[in-house]
Design a protein around this motif. Structure first.
Motif, PDB file in Angstrom:
ATOM      1  N   GLY A   1      55.925   2.612 -89.958  1.00 23.46           N
ATOM      2  CA  GLY A   1      54.936   3.667 -89.759  1.00 23.46           C
ATOM      3  C   GLY A   1      55.532   4.796 -88.944  1.00 23.46           C
ATOM      4  N   LEU A   2      56.308   4.421 -87.941  1.00 26.32           N
ATOM      5  CA  LEU A   2      56.945   5.444 -87.110  1.00 26.32           C
ATOM      6  C   LEU A   2      57.972   6.238 -87.918  1.00 26.32           C
ATOM      7  CD1 LEU A   2      57.015   6.549 -84.249  1.00 26.32           C
ATOM      8  CD2 LEU A   2      58.867   4.981 -83.756  1.00 26.32           C
ATOM      9  N   ILE A   3      58.698   5.520 -88.776  1.00 28.32           N
ATOM     10  CA  ILE A   3      59.692   6.227 -89.599  1.00 28.32           C
ATOM     11  C   ILE A   3      58.979   7.229 -90.503  1.00 28.32           C
ATOM     12  CG2 ILE A   3      61.557   5.979 -91.278  1.00 28.32           C
ATOM     13  CD1 ILE A   3      62.015   3.169 -90.307  1.00 28.32           C
ATOM     14  N   ALA A   4      57.881   6.789 -91.118  1.00 29.68           N
ATOM     15  CA  ALA A   4      57.148   7.681 -92.010  1.00 29.68           C
ATOM     16  C   ALA A   4      56.621   8.889 -91.249  1.00 29.68           C
ATOM     17  CB  ALA A   4      56.000   6.916 -92.665  1.00 29.68           C
ATOM     18  N   ALA A   5      56.068   8.635 -90.074  1.00 26.20           N
ATOM     19  CA  ALA A   5      55.544   9.742 -89.277  1.00 26.20           C
ATOM     20  C   ALA A   5      56.653  10.740 -88.978  1.00 26.20           C
ATOM     21  CB  ALA A   5      54.944   9.216 -87.980  1.00 26.20           C
ATOM     22  N   ALA A   6      57.817  10.208 -88.611  1.00 28.47           N
ATOM     23  CA  ALA A   6      58.936  11.087 -88.257  1.00 28.47           C
ATOM     24  C   ALA A   6      59.332  11.949 -89.456  1.00 28.47           C
ATOM     25  CB  ALA A   6      60.126  10.258 -87.784  1.00 28.47           C
ATOM     26  N   ILE A   7      59.405  11.332 -90.630  1.00 23.59           N
ATOM     27  CA  ILE A   7      59.810  12.100 -91.815  1.00 23.59           C
ATOM     28  C   ILE A   7      58.790  13.191 -92.106  1.00 23.59           C
ATOM     29  CG2 ILE A   7      60.143  11.972 -94.314  1.00 23.59           C
ATOM     30  CD1 ILE A   7      61.222   9.116 -93.827  1.00 23.59           C
ATOM     31  N   LEU A   8      57.512  12.834 -92.007  1.00 25.84           N
ATOM     32  CA  LEU A   8      56.475  13.778 -92.408  1.00 25.84           C
ATOM     33  C   LEU A   8      56.318  14.952 -91.443  1.00 25.84           C
ATOM     34  CD1 LEU A   8      54.053  11.070 -93.683  1.00 25.84           C
ATOM     35  CD2 LEU A   8      54.958  12.920 -95.071  1.00 25.84           C
ATOM     36  N   THR A   9      56.864  14.820 -90.231  1.00 24.46           N
ATOM     37  CA  THR A   9      56.834  15.988 -89.354  1.00 24.46           C
ATOM     38  C   THR A   9      57.815  17.050 -89.851  1.00 24.46           C
ATOM     39  OG1 THR A   9      58.573  15.148 -87.923  1.00 24.46           O
ATOM     40  CG2 THR A   9      56.312  14.637 -87.285  1.00 24.46           C
ATOM     41  N   ALA A  10      58.786  16.625 -90.678  1.00 24.40           N
ATOM     42  CA  ALA A  10      59.822  17.524 -91.195  1.00 24.40           C
ATOM     43  C   ALA A  10      60.615  18.190 -90.076  1.00 24.40           C
ATOM     44  CB  ALA A  10      59.235  18.581 -92.126  1.00 24.40           C
ATOM     45  N   ASP A  11      60.633  17.563 -88.914  1.00 27.36           N
ATOM     46  CA  ASP A  11      61.453  18.057 -87.809  1.00 27.36           C
ATOM     47  C   ASP A  11      62.871  17.494 -87.976  1.00 27.36           C
ATOM     48  OD1 ASP A  11      61.436  19.035 -84.721  1.00 27.36           O
ATOM     49  OD2 ASP A  11      62.635  17.213 -84.962  1.00 27.36           O
ATOM     50  N   ALA A  12      63.868  18.345 -87.761  1.00 22.58           N
ATOM     51  CA  ALA A  12      65.240  17.927 -88.047  1.00 22.58           C
ATOM     52  C   ALA A  12      65.637  16.671 -87.274  1.00 22.58           C
ATOM     53  CB  ALA A  12      66.205  19.062 -87.729  1.00 22.58           C
ATOM     54  N   THR A  13      65.387  16.670 -85.973  1.00 22.73           N
ATOM     55  CA  THR A  13      65.768  15.510 -85.162  1.00 22.73           C
ATOM     56  C   THR A  13      65.042  14.263 -85.644  1.00 22.73           C
ATOM     57  OG1 THR A  13      65.882  17.033 -83.318  1.00 22.73           O
ATOM     58  CG2 THR A  13      65.984  14.704 -82.793  1.00 22.73           C
ATOM     59  N   ALA A  14      63.754  14.428 -85.952  1.00 24.45           N
ATOM     60  CA  ALA A  14      62.961  13.278 -86.366  1.00 24.45           C
ATOM     61  C   ALA A  14      63.478  12.714 -87.684  1.00 24.45           C
ATOM     62  CB  ALA A  14      61.494  13.674 -86.493  1.00 24.45           C
ATOM     63  N   VAL A  15      63.788  13.586 -88.631  1.00 26.81           N
ATOM     64  CA  VAL A  15      64.233  13.089 -89.932  1.00 26.81           C
ATOM     65  C   VAL A  15      65.607  12.448 -89.816  1.00 26.81           C
ATOM     66  CG1 VAL A  15      64.754  13.723 -92.300  1.00 26.81           C
ATOM     67  CG2 VAL A  15      62.823  14.771 -91.154  1.00 26.81           C
ATOM     68  N   GLU A  16      66.473  13.028 -89.001  1.00 25.32           N
ATOM     69  CA  GLU A  16      67.784  12.402 -88.819  1.00 25.32           C
ATOM     70  C   GLU A  16      67.638  11.040 -88.147  1.00 25.32           C
ATOM     71  OE1 GLU A  16      71.135  14.922 -87.598  1.00 25.32           O
ATOM     72  OE2 GLU A  16      69.829  16.621 -87.988  1.00 25.32           O
ATOM     73  N   GLY A  17      66.762  10.978 -87.158  1.00 25.86           N
ATOM     74  CA  GLY A  17      66.504   9.688 -86.514  1.00 25.86           C
ATOM     75  C   GLY A  17      65.908   8.703 -87.499  1.00 25.86           C
ATOM     76  N   ALA A  18      65.005   9.193 -88.341  1.00 21.10           N
ATOM     77  CA  ALA A  18      64.348   8.313 -89.304  1.00 21.10           C
ATOM     78  C   ALA A  18      65.357   7.725 -90.274  1.00 21.10           C
ATOM     79  CB  ALA A  18      63.282   9.096 -90.058  1.00 21.10           C
ATOM     80  N   THR A  19      66.302   8.574 -90.704  1.00 20.92           N
ATOM     81  CA  THR A  19      67.308   8.074 -91.642  1.00 20.92           C
ATOM     82  C   THR A  19      68.131   6.964 -91.002  1.00 20.92           C
ATOM     83  OG1 THR A  19      67.396  10.277 -92.572  1.00 20.92           O
ATOM     84  CG2 THR A  19      69.169   8.790 -93.161  1.00 20.92           C
ATOM     85  N   TYR A  20      68.518   7.189 -89.757  1.00 14.66           N
ATOM     86  CA  TYR A  20      69.285   6.130 -89.101  1.00 14.66           C
ATOM     87  C   TYR A  20      68.426   4.885 -88.886  1.00 14.66           C
ATOM     88  CZ  TYR A  20      72.645   3.711 -86.317  1.00 14.66           C
ATOM     89  OH  TYR A  20      73.522   2.754 -85.880  1.00 14.66           O
ATOM     90  N   GLN A  21      67.169   5.117 -88.559  1.00 17.32           N
ATOM     91  CA  GLN A  21      66.293   3.982 -88.288  1.00 17.32           C
ATOM     92  C   GLN A  21      66.067   3.138 -89.544  1.00 17.32           C
ATOM     93  OE1 GLN A  21      65.558   2.833 -85.589  1.00 17.32           O
ATOM     94  NE2 GLN A  21      63.610   1.772 -85.553  1.00 17.32           N
ATOM     95  N   MET A  22      66.166   3.781 -90.727  1.00 19.00           N
ATOM     96  CA  MET A  22      66.007   2.990 -91.947  1.00 19.00           C
ATOM     97  C   MET A  22      67.066   1.895 -92.000  1.00 19.00           C
ATOM     98  SD  MET A  22      64.830   5.309 -95.069  1.00 19.00           S
ATOM     99  CE  MET A  22      65.084   7.034 -94.814  1.00 19.00           C
ATOM    100  N   ILE A  23      68.278   2.242 -91.576  1.00 19.76           N
ATOM    101  CA  ILE A  23      69.346   1.242 -91.578  1.00 19.76           C
ATOM    102  C   ILE A  23      69.073   0.198 -90.501  1.00 19.76           C
ATOM    103  CG2 ILE A  23      71.810   0.913 -91.344  1.00 19.76           C
ATOM    104  CD1 ILE A  23      72.190   3.634 -92.383  1.00 19.76           C
ATOM    105  N   SER A  24      68.782   0.677 -89.300  1.00 15.23           N
ATOM    106  CA  SER A  24      68.539  -0.262 -88.202  1.00 15.23           C
ATOM    107  C   SER A  24      67.381  -1.179 -88.534  1.00 15.23           C
ATOM    108  CB  SER A  24      68.197   0.496 -86.928  1.00 15.23           C
ATOM    109  OG  SER A  24      69.205   1.399 -86.624  1.00 15.23           O
ATOM    110  N   HIS A  25      66.328  -0.593 -89.068  1.00 12.23           N
ATOM    111  CA  HIS A  25      65.169  -1.417 -89.370  1.00 12.23           C
ATOM    112  C   HIS A  25      65.525  -2.464 -90.419  1.00 12.23           C
ATOM    113  CE1 HIS A  25      61.540  -2.502 -91.651  1.00 12.23           C
ATOM    114  NE2 HIS A  25      61.042  -2.656 -90.441  1.00 12.23           N
ATOM    115  N   GLY A  26      66.366  -2.069 -91.382  1.00 11.38           N
ATOM    116  CA  GLY A  26      66.793  -3.043 -92.381  1.00 11.38           C
ATOM    117  C   GLY A  26      67.448  -4.247 -91.719  1.00 11.38           C
ATOM    118  N   VAL A  27      68.364  -3.970 -90.820  1.00 10.69           N
ATOM    119  CA  VAL A  27      69.076  -5.067 -90.142  1.00 10.69           C
ATOM    120  C   VAL A  27      68.102  -5.881 -89.281  1.00 10.69           C
ATOM    121  CG1 VAL A  27      70.835  -5.577 -88.425  1.00 10.69           C
ATOM    122  CG2 VAL A  27      71.255  -3.829 -90.154  1.00 10.69           C
ATOM    123  N   ASN A  28      67.292  -5.169 -88.504  1.00  8.03           N
ATOM    124  CA  ASN A  28      66.407  -5.872 -87.578  1.00  8.03           C
ATOM    125  C   ASN A  28      65.331  -6.661 -88.312  1.00  8.03           C
ATOM    126  OD1 ASN A  28      67.874  -4.762 -85.563  1.00  8.03           O
ATOM    127  ND2 ASN A  28      66.406  -3.156 -85.084  1.00  8.03           N
TER     128      ASN A  28
END
Lengths: 632, 482
Positions: free
Chosen positions: B307-334
């Motif tokens: 949910g947090l990743i989705a929220a970050a993407i939908l803000t369309a803020d550069a930092t948030a989307v870059e963080g979201a992309t990285y978090q997709m990987i981390s979340h996969g592992v975790n």
């Protein structure tokens, strides 16, 4: 030396890896030794750094290891910065830390899980060093949360006991509440200054004017973090519970180092706080309220460690008072002296508990001075130091806090003095109850009373010496000696000092000295009479009444939080799951399914398979379509 | 053409495991193929130039009259997602190392089918092709859940299937509508879709069609109720595929297909979309607190994080989307880490509740340590992989709205509450009668915990490599003028 800063945290990390990975295959003698030596190594390096900084007032050493996070809008380095403030913290952490490691070798002697203990302890030192060495707020946060983790692991070190586990979780979660404030503060800093490194933030902030709202917001958010880590109102209740951990842990983490991280943070950000007078006022008010509340609660506790825990909360409150007044160097001074005498007091209490076979209730102690001469003497020194009797260390730093308060606000001054009086009352109560009078424990305990081994008493002696002479680094003006600490820290707080003047007259200093000593003398005399001569023993909790009962129960703050936060949250969670999640939302989704199924059940009758029915249906629909075409 | 190896390797794997005489050999063959695919992806990852657009492009006309092509290629974003898939598939297969699973060869074949389809989703540059792969990925997971699932699997799987399928149909409508707007002979090419100039209300319709499809897949509150049941009933391999990789299809879809094609609608509707996602973050965390079943707790925990990743993407803020992309990987592992912990417990205790366990740290130190590290990744402690993404996302969300970030940030606290609680109840305390029966971890269990633990720490200390790869492509997407 500059290139080797990373070694200071790396050494304890290495110790952690050796003890953590080797675990039970590391020989018992080795694990304690490895752990202590790595911290000693850090201490030696810190001394070298200190000497280097001493010779050059403007030296700030930066070391970038690598870029940690980088996006298009920001970049955060994994890097270190050593200035005069960090080096003081380094000396305290590695110095006191080393003594406590040595002490632990004796204290944890019979612990089967010896290596795990030292692994955690080393990991703690690692994170604590990262906290003070980091070159920016995010690095501070790494250490900040890391020490929180170690605190969690060590409070729950004896994890069979579920009360201890509960205390550990409570500490972690309460700290997390504070950490959210810290995080939000960092986001705001990023937004405002575009960076989290100290030099950029501080230089950015220093160009702003007093009372800029964004600075006030940053200062307040950071302070929420400090409330959690340094156990201030309303996030202090985890610290007394944290006493579930082994006593050396209480000394190191929950008295001397980790809990002072909040003070370090504010001193580090002093430029922001100076420019945010409203935030500083909040710091001041929270500090004084915490100091008083905890001191009151300390009056009626009977568990030796609990008294010391509340005393720690109270002393931290006083440090925040100093910060709120703008006396940043004074707060740090008290951090240093407090690290000496509070670590000493905790380690002494550990020695007492050790001798008493695990007993922590003061009502079952008494007369221990004969059996534990070294512990007794060092504890007495610690008590004299914390109560602020000259020339012991606490006197100088506490005197400075009082003077700063007097220079600013009479009421605060009066409250600080009152708090100091309460400190003296509960500390001497503790001292006389434990070491004087008659032994009140069991026969069995009495037979086994013994002074602790040298590995434990040596650190006590060293800390006692430090508690005696430690205050000399900050002499008041009337002694005509230089205030070494103040001079040393000048570059760090230079800007703050141009804003606040906390000067008091010499006459006042003399009056303060004489009156505080005479009041303390009365307290000592009174406590001695009550507990040593008349042999008064505190009543059992169920016999208490009125205000004493309230104090013994710590103002029922835990119960209050339980009633307004913990239980409602649990209820929301479980009722929400049953009603909203399973009942409402999933009900709607399944409703779609049910409607679809019943619709299809109805439609199924149309597919009867009887050709005649299909024919009729076809004809009727033709007619309908025809009519629609014709008339609509 | 080299991009085709992405598909060829798993399809070879699909056939190869079927040819193996027994499931033991099928397992090793499967592992070998999965590792070959990982190596293949690593080679591509290293050779990718993040600063230029789509690379290794293959554009083969498919249905000429409708303007459909087999148009695939990778940029930094796709590459990172492909890497995630390639990284997790071997781990997921390895998690079944000691288990006697009936009809194992078929299961592995489906996993490889899934892998190929997932790669397809991430590299498609043609809207229709994207839809095809999107639906193709649903088929194997549906079979996996249906045939190898647990209690009530038929009812639960049906709900899952219908729910996600109806979402996908909305997306199909959106794609077709976009196609109709393209000039000339019409095309599904992402570049022509991005060049469309749509009015605000047109954008809004497309946005919602896509959003609901993705929101169901991710899932975003309140489109999530298929998820906990499915995660619990699915076999662990299925749960790992779903939470580790498949839900990222939706998140990836938001970045690739929604942000650049309907940017104005994202801006005007983000209050609602971000709002729902953030409500979901807190809501799922509260739901996780109420669970007594470990796997269900992990399911809600996963929902809170995504949910947090989705929220970050939908803000369309550069930092948030870059963080979201990285978090997709981390979340996969975790997530697969947490579900593997659930699997370890399930193998030994079947469906017993958390409350009946306790004291596992006495019985198995490796389990306690492995679980601890995975837990720390999940609560986003600094220097674990979970922190990097969470910090950047919240920081970006803060730029979007301070209070939004503060509310989403409550998960920092609540996450610690439910994770520590689960840890305490299973691992700490006195050893319960049930826990005393815990058989020691097998070599493969220890190995997998070690690998996941290492990824948690490495991902936390050096995120820069992957972030640098994804970064420029995200900039291109976000800076698209509109």
């Amino acid at each position: 030396m500059e290139q080797f800063i990373w070694l200071i945290p790396a050494l304890p990390l290495l110790g952690f890896l050796i003890n953590g990975i080797g675990n039970k295959s590391v020989p018992r003698g080795m694990s304690g030794l490895v752990a202590s030596i790595t911290v000693l190594g850090g201490f030696i390096l810190s001394v070298v750094l200190f000497l280097q900084l001493l010779s050059d007032p403007n030296l700030v050493i930066q070391q970038k290891l690598f870029t940690w996070m980088a996006t298009s809008t920001m970049e955060v380095d994994f890097g270190f910065m050593v200035d005069r403030l960090s080096v003081i913290m380094l000396l305290v952490i590695t110095g006191v830390g080393f003594l406590i490691h040595v002490y632990s070798m004796g204290y944890m002697h019979e612990e089967p899980d010896y290596a795990r203990y030292f692994a955690y302890l080393n990991l703690f030192v690692f994170f604590m060093l990262i906290l003070v060495l980091g070159s920016g707020y995010l690095m501070m946060f790494v250490g900040w949360e890391g020490v929180g983790l170690c605190s969690y692991l060590l409070i729950g070190f004896w994890f069979k006991n579920n009360d201890y586990n509960a205390a550990a979780s409570k500490a972690f979660i309460m700290n997390r509440i504070g950490d959210l404030g810290f995080l939000l503060g960092m986001f705001l800093m990023l937004q405002t200054f575009g960076s989290l490194s100290y030099d950029k933030v501080i230089s950015g902030a220093s160009t702003m004017s007093v009372g800029t709202p964004v600075l006030t917001a940053i200062a307040l958010l950071l302070f929420v973090g400090a409330m959690g880590k340094s156990a201030q109102l309303p996030l202090y209740t985890w610290l007394p519970d944290a006493m579930a951990g082994p006593t050396p842990v209480s000394a190191l983490i929950h008295a001397a180092t980790m809990v002072t991280a909040g003070i370090y943070m504010v001193v580090r950000s002093n430029v922001i706080y100076v420019l945010a007078p409203f935030a500083s006022e909040i710091v001041l008010i929270v500090g004084i309220l915490t100091a008083l509340l905890a001191a009151f609660v300390g009056l009626k506790q009977t568990d030796i460690k609990k008294v010391l825990a509340y005393s720690t909360v109270s002393q931290l409150g006083l440090m925040f008072v100093a910060l709120g007044l703008g006396a940043y160097k004074t707060a740090l001074f008290h951090v240093v002296t407090h690290a000496f005498f509070k670590a000493l007091l905790f380690l002494c209490s550990g020695s007492v508990i050790h001798a008493m076979g695990g007993e922590q209730d003061m009502r079952k102690m008494g007369g221990l001075k004969k059996a534990l001469p070294i512990t007794h003497l060092t504890f007495l020194i610690g008590t004299l130091a914390i109560t602020g009797i000259p020339p012991f260390a606490g006197f100088f730093s506490k005197d400075e806090i009082m003077a700063s308060a007097f220079a600013t606000n009479g009421w605060i001054f009066a409250l600080v003095c009152f708090c100091a009086l309460l400190t003296a009352i509960y500390m001497f109560r503790l001292y006389f109850l434990t070491f004087h009078g008659e032994f009140r424990g069991s026969q069995h305990q009495q037979e086994h009373l013994h002074e602790s081994p040298a590995s434990m008493t040596t650190p006590l002696i060293v800390l006692a010496i430090l508690s005696t002479i430690g205050g000399f680094i900050g002499m008041p003006e009337i002694m005509h000696a230089p205030h070494l600490l103040s001079r040393f820290l000048k570059p760090v707080t230079a800007m703050a000092e141009s804003y606040t003047s906390l000067h008091v007259t010499h006459t006042f200093e003399y009056i303060l000295l004489v009156s505080s000593v005479s009041i303390l003398a009365i307290v000592i005399w009174f406590s001695h009479r009550k507990y040593a001569v008349q042999k008064h023993v505190p009543a059992a909790p169920q016999e208490l009444s009125g205000f004493q009962w309230v104090l013994h129960n710590k103002f029922f703050v835990d119960e209050f939080y339980d009633a307004i936060i913990v239980r409602p949250l649990r209820m929301v969670s479980s009722l929400g799951y049953r009603w909203i999640e399973q009942g409402f939302i999933d009900g709607i989704v399944n409703g779609f399914g049910t409607v679809a199924t019943s619709l299809s059940a109805a439609l199924r009758y149309l597919q009867s398979g009887a050709i005649g029915f299909y024919m009729i249906a076809m004809v009727i629909s033709f007619i309908v379509v025809f009519f629609i075409q014709m008339f609509l | 053409m080299q991009i085709l190896s992405l598909f060829i390797v798993p399809l070879v794997g699909l056939l190869l495991v079927r040819l193996m005489p027994d499931s033991r050999k099928a397992f090793w063959a499967g592992m070998a193929v999965a590792l070959v695919s990982l190596a293949d992806v690593l080679v591509k990852l290293v050779s990718l130039d993040p600063s230029t657009g789509y690379q290794m492009v293959l554009d083969q006309s498919w249905v000429k009259d409708l303007g459909i092509s087999f148009y695939v290629g990778v940029d930094g974003l796709s590459m990172v997602m492909v890497f995630l898939t390639a990284l997790l598939i071997p781990l997921i297969i390895y998690s079944s190392a000691d288990r006697e699973i009936p009809d194992y060869k078929n299961l592995l074949s489906l996993v490889f089918f899934m892998q190929a389809a997932l790669y397809g989703v991430f590299v498609s540059l043609d809207g229709f092709l994207f839809y095809v792969f999107w639906e193709l990925a649903l088929i194997p997971i549906w079979f996996i859940c249906l045939l190898w699932g647990g209690k009530e699997r038929i009812r639960i799987t049906l709900k899952f299937f219908i729910y996600t399928l109806s979402g996908s149909l909305l997306m199909l409508l959106g794609v077709i509508w976009l196609w109709l707007q393209t000039p000339g002979t019409h095309s599904f090419d992402i570049n022509s879709l991005m060049q469309l100039s749509l009015t605000d209300s047109q954008q809004s319709w497309v946005f919602w069609a896509f959003f609901i499809a993705f929101a169901i897949k991710i899932p975003i509150f309140p489109f999530h109720t298929w998820q906990p049941d499915t995660y619990v009933s699915a076999p662990t391999i299925g749960t790992m595929l779903l939470s580790g990789i498949m839900l990222k299809m939706g998140l990836f879809g938001l970045i690739r297909w929604v942000l650049p094609i309907v940017p104005a609608a994202v801006e005007s509707w983000s209050w609602l979309a971000v709002g729902l996602a953030v409500v979901g973050v807190v809501y799922a965390a509260l739901m996780a607190m109420a669970q007594t079943d470990f796997k269900r707790m992990a399911a809600y925990s996963s929902m809170s994080h995504v949910g947090l990743i989705a929220a970050a993407i939908l803000t369309a803020d550069a930092t948030a989307v870059e963080g979201a992309t990285y978090q997709m990987i981390s979340h996969g592992v975790n997530a697969i880490g947490l579900f593997f912990v659930a699997e370890i417990l399930q193998r030994r205790f079947a469906d017993r509740e958390i409350g009946e366990m306790g004291g596992l740290a006495h019985v198995s130190r490796p389990f306690a340590i492995g679980f601890m590290v995975i837990m720390l990744g999940n609560v986003a402690l600094p220097l674990t992989n979970g922190f990097v993404g969470e910090f950047l996302m919240l920081s970006g969300i803060y730029n979007y709205g301070a209070w939004t970030a503060a509310i989403a940030g409550l998960s920092v606290i609540l996450g610690a509450v439910y994770m520590l609680n689960a840890y305490r109840k299973t691992t700490l305390g006195e050893t319960s009668a049930l826990s005393a029966t815990f058989t020691p971890l097998t070599v493969s269990e220890k190995t997998l915990l070690l690998i996941i633990g290492a990824l948690v720490v490495i991902g936390g200390i050096y995120p820069k490599y992957l972030m640098d790869i994804a970064g420029p492509s995200l900039q291109t997407i976000l800076n698209k003028p509109f």
